[in-house]
Every structure is written in C-alpha cells, then in structure tokens.
Design an enzyme around this catalytic site. Structure first.
Site, short mmCIF file in Angstrom:
data_model
loop_
_atom_site.label_atom_id
_atom_site.label_comp_id
_atom_site.label_asym_id
_atom_site.label_seq_id
_atom_site.Cartn_x
_atom_site.Cartn_y
_atom_site.Cartn_z
N MET A 1 0.76 -1.22 0.23
CA MET A 1 0.13 -0.05 0.00
C MET A 1 0.93 1.15 -0.16
SD MET A 1 -2.92 -1.23 2.63
CE MET A 1 -3.89 0.27 2.24
N HIS A 2 0.14 2.36 -0.24
CA HIS A 2 0.80 3.65 -0.11
C HIS A 2 1.84 4.27 -1.20
CE1 HIS A 2 -1.04 3.29 3.77
NE2 HIS A 2 -0.25 2.58 4.18
N ASP B 1 -2.85 -4.92 0.47
CA ASP B 1 -2.40 -6.12 0.99
C ASP B 1 -2.81 -6.37 2.39
OD1 ASP B 1 -0.85 -4.11 2.57
OD2 ASP B 1 1.23 -5.12 1.94
#
Length: 512
Positions: free
Chosen positions: A86-87, A245
């Site tokens: 992520m991110h 995830d």
C-alpha cells in the site's frame, strides 16, 4: 493428468520484496503458486524506491510459472484479483510511461510535507476529511514531495497509481483502484468511499490524475491481447478491483466479521479489526480504512519493522547460519528461533524496541530508532533473538490495546504472515495477548485473499463472508501459559516507558 473441471481464480500480490501469484480452485485448494523476488533501492538515507517495470516483468514470469505448474488451460481461470504493498507512489505521463521510480510505503523522506499539511490544513481537519492524519508513509505526502523537489517530473504527471493498480493497467489498460487501497493515499473520503474533492483541492491534486474507485469485488477490466501474450492468460479474463495487502490478507484470514482480529507479522506488523461502521481514533494512531468487504470498514495498527527486525538480524549477523541452513535444507529463521527457544520468557531483562524504520502505531514518529536495552555480560546471541520476537510482539500489543480502547470486540485472534510459521513467535503472542491465537490452515497471505475476491466478483460466491465461511478453516490454536503473564506484564511496562524516555534523544539524533 490435471483435472480441468470447475473454476480457477488467481491472486496476484505485488509485494515489497517480491511478487506472489496463487492459483486456487473453487474449493479453495491451491493448485499452484509462484514467487519472484526482487530488491528495492535506497539512493539516500530514508529513501526507498523500486522500478515498476520490475513488478511487471516478474508478474508475467510468475503467472506463466503458475499456469505451467498447474497444467490447467488459461480458460480455466475465471477471474483475477490484485493486491500489493500500500501507499507506494507510481507516476505515469500521458503516454502511460513511468516518470520516475516508485516511492515506497517505507520511504521516510516526507516529514516536511506532513508538517506543511498539519500547518495549512490541520491534523483534526485532515482526520475529518480522510479519517487519518498526515504520515510520511501515505501516498499524498510523497506526491507533495515530488512537487517540491522534482518540478520537472511533477509537470509530466497524468496519472497517479498504487503498485497493484499499475499491474492492473498493464493487464487491462484500465485506470482503477479499490476503496481499501485508496484509503491509504490520504486522498479518499473514507466515510463515503470516494475521492475527497476538498482534500484534493487543498493539496492541488487534480482529481483527473486519480483512477476510478471500486468496491473490492467489482470487475474493473479484462485481460488485453497484449497482456495475454506476455502472461499466458486468456484474452477477456476478468480482473476485479482487489484490495490493499492488509485488507486482502484479512480476507484470506477470514477477518470479515466483528470480533475476529488478525495479528500479521510480515516485513511490517499489523493488527487488523473489522468494523461495521466507520470508527476513528481521534489521535490518528490507528488507521481507519475501507474494508475489502463491500460497505464495511476496518481499523489497523501498524509497526514498521516487525519481521523486518528479524530479517535485519539475519542479514547482518548470521552468515554462517545461512550457509548451514542451505546445506541442510532448513530455513535460517527456523534455526534462529530454535536458538531463542532456549531462553526463558523476558530474555533476562533484555528489551528490544523495533523502530528500525521509525514507527507508526502508536507513536507516529519517523524519527524513532531501534534499541536494545538492558544488556549485561550474561546475555548471549540467543537472548537478542528472543528479545526481537518479544519486542515486536509488544509493538503489536500496543496496537491491540488501542483497538480495544475503541470498544471493538476482540473475541478471537488469528495470526498470519511469516511470523505464523514460528511456533515460538505464536506462543509469545498468546502469552503477551493473554488469549489463544489461531492460524488459518491455508497460509497464502494476501494473494489468497485476492483470489477469493476474484471468486466473489465472478459469481462463484454470493459474498466475501460466504467465500470465507466455505473455504477458510483455522487450526486448534496455541493457548497462553499463565505462568508467563507476570514477566511479560513487567517487560511490556518497561518497553512502553522506554520510548517516552528516549524520544528527546531520537529527535536530537535526527539533527546529526
């Protein structure tokens, strides 16, 4: 000869250290899996980057490997689910070309951008708009960093994507994301499950840069002829939105109802709880994101270097053990935890703070540093290994206590990730949490959850809950040892106090 009847579903997990592809059938049986490892680059201190083309090339190889291993025809695969780190920030120009290497979730260069958001928008207002405070990990702060430091690159931006969504673009030609992954950008109105125009305007981010947002089980596109040629998949195979995830891993663990909580030890560590309505920590210490279950949310606490702490120790101090493990066909981590089993709970007063990459929950402090405290001449290497396992578990306990403080029930804890392969680490969690911990019998992680989402999205199951009820079973669990409670309560109290005592020194070190 392989049985080609029924339906198959693929989950693709675009991770930090590699891509994992899993093929399951409609009974949840894993037919084949493939992992392709890769590395990341650290061009400067606190900087962490990857080339998205590496993700794509390894995804293609892993997909072909899975189809070859399983022996099924491409048409057997009814749907594909995507998940991943992520991110992390992926930038494309108007031709679809990657502008610069992706800035990863663990990158810590954006503290000045976080400070700017706190000054200009305010932490309370940011939490009101997007349910979370500005953190160095989140995508929007990385985008601001590019604007401030790489104006030529910023001027070329046409699309902003997350890692799994870049793979979606290469597979389908579509720009799309899901609500759970988008929640970690700092640009999503998490309560209403759509991009926050107010936040985008405040950060001068055109909403045209952002992909369409879907619920995790919705179909977002189909495999193109070009992608089929590179992957071996069938043209027209449906691709669902998938999930970040952590949400995908939660689906794979059956964290789809109130009261069931997961404790996951991968590179990072996450304690994850389902919420039927949106719940916010007013101080922003817990993340509040949309769940992969349509219409639901989740809260999670994150420790940056959970399994990453043990990985660091392995890489730096166990060259001989790594060679030994290879010779005897064992895993190095298994040898290390066997060594730690010889040490009594509490590591004879040795306490480890796992802040190798700063810390999110509960401190929100990118300047925090890793610490071993209480060393004496009596301590051996095995004490240090056990102290790492205990210190990481204390960091997960920090997360669990905050979740309980939001009045979310914790009736069953399911453990997953690499840490769930260690009996000792599971036992330490049971003792520190003072309740049993359970592992799911299929421990394929987020890729398995993504495959389940593909099954729901293509009609094999009516809902995410039905898929999990049908396909996920837990083991008998590990029960805590009450005689260990006093020593862990004492060690945890010391662990908590150490951060507060050392915080001024962490800040001072940042100026060195």
């Amino acid at each position: 000869m392989a049985d080609h009847r029924g339906k198959g579903f693929i989950g693709i997990d675009v991770g930090t250290s590699g891509v994992k592809v899993v093929l399951i059938d409609e009974t949840g049986r894993t037919l084949a899996e493939s992992t392709r490892e890769y590395s990341y680059q650290q061009p400067r201190p606190l900087f962490v980057e990857q080339d998205p083309e590496v993700w794509w090339q390894n995804t293609c190889l892993a997909l072909r490997d899975v189809l070859d291993k399983s022996g099924v025809p491409a048409a057997f695969v009814q749907g594909i689910g995507l998940t991943g780190q992520m991110h992390s920030l992926v930038l494309l120009d108007e031709t679809g070309r990657v502008i610069r290497p992706a800035i990863l979730w663990s990158d810590q260069r954006t503290q000045a951008e976080c400070d700017w958001i706190e000054r200009e928008i305010g932490t309370d207002e940011t939490i009101r708009l997007v349910a979370n405070p500005p953190l160095t990990n989140f995508t929007a702060t990385k985008l601001l960093w590019v604007a401030n430091h790489e104006p030529d690159n910023y001027a070329q931006i046409d699309k902003v994507l997350l890692p799994k969504d870049y793979i979606r673009y290469r597979l389908t030609g579509e720009f799309a994301t899901d609500v759970s992954d988008a929640s970690g950008t700092l640009l999503l109105d998490v309560e209403h499950r759509q991009w926050s125009k107010m936040m985008c305007d405040a950060l001068s981010v055109p909403t045209t840069w952002l992909p369409a947002v879907y619920e995790s089980v919705e179909v977002t596109g189909k495999i193109t002829a070009e992608a089929a040629n590179q992957t071996g998949l069938a043209v027209g195979t449906r691709v669902v939105a998938g999930a970040g995830d952590q949400a995908a891993g939660a689906v794979g663990n059956g964290i789809v109802r109130s009261g069931v909580v997961s404790s996951t030890i991968g590179t990072s560590g996450v304690v994850f709880a389902y919420a039927e309505g949106i719940v916010k920590d007013p101080l922003g210490r817990l993340h509040t994101f949309c769940h992969a279950v349509p219409g639901a949310w989740h809260v999670m606490g994150v420790t940056q270097a959970a399994g990453g702490s043990l990985q660091w120790f392995r890489n730096e101090f166990t060259q001989l053990e790594q060679m030994t493990a290879q010779l005897i066909g064992r895993d190095t981590y298994e040898l290390l935890t066997m060594e730690a089993e010889q040490i009594a709970p509490g590591s004879e007063g040795l306490v480890y703070l796992p802040y190798l990459m700063g810390e999110r929950t509960p401190h929100l402090d990118p300047l925090a540093r890793g610490v071993f405290f209480g060393m004496t001449g009596r301590h051996q290497r095995a004490h240090f290994i056990r102290a790492i396992l205990e210190g990481v578990t204390f960091s997960l306990q920090d997360c669990l206590k905050l979740i309980e403080g939001l009045n979310l029930p914790v009736e069953q804890i399911r453990v997953s990730g690499g840490g769930a392969r260690s009996h000792l680490w599971k036992s330490i969690q049971a003792d520190v949490f003072q309740q049993p911990v359970y592992a799911v019998q299929s421990n394929q992680g987020p890729a398995f959850g993504a495959a389940l989402l593909a099954g729901v999205g293509t009609g094999a199951f009516e809902s995410v809950q039905e898929a999990c009820d049908t396909l996920i079973q837990t083991d008998e669990g590990i029960r805590p040892e009450p005689s260990h409670f006093p020593v862990y309560e004492k060690a945890y109290k010391l662990y908590v106090s150490l951060y507060e005592a050392l915080k001024p020194h962490f800040q001072e070190m940042a100026t060195w």
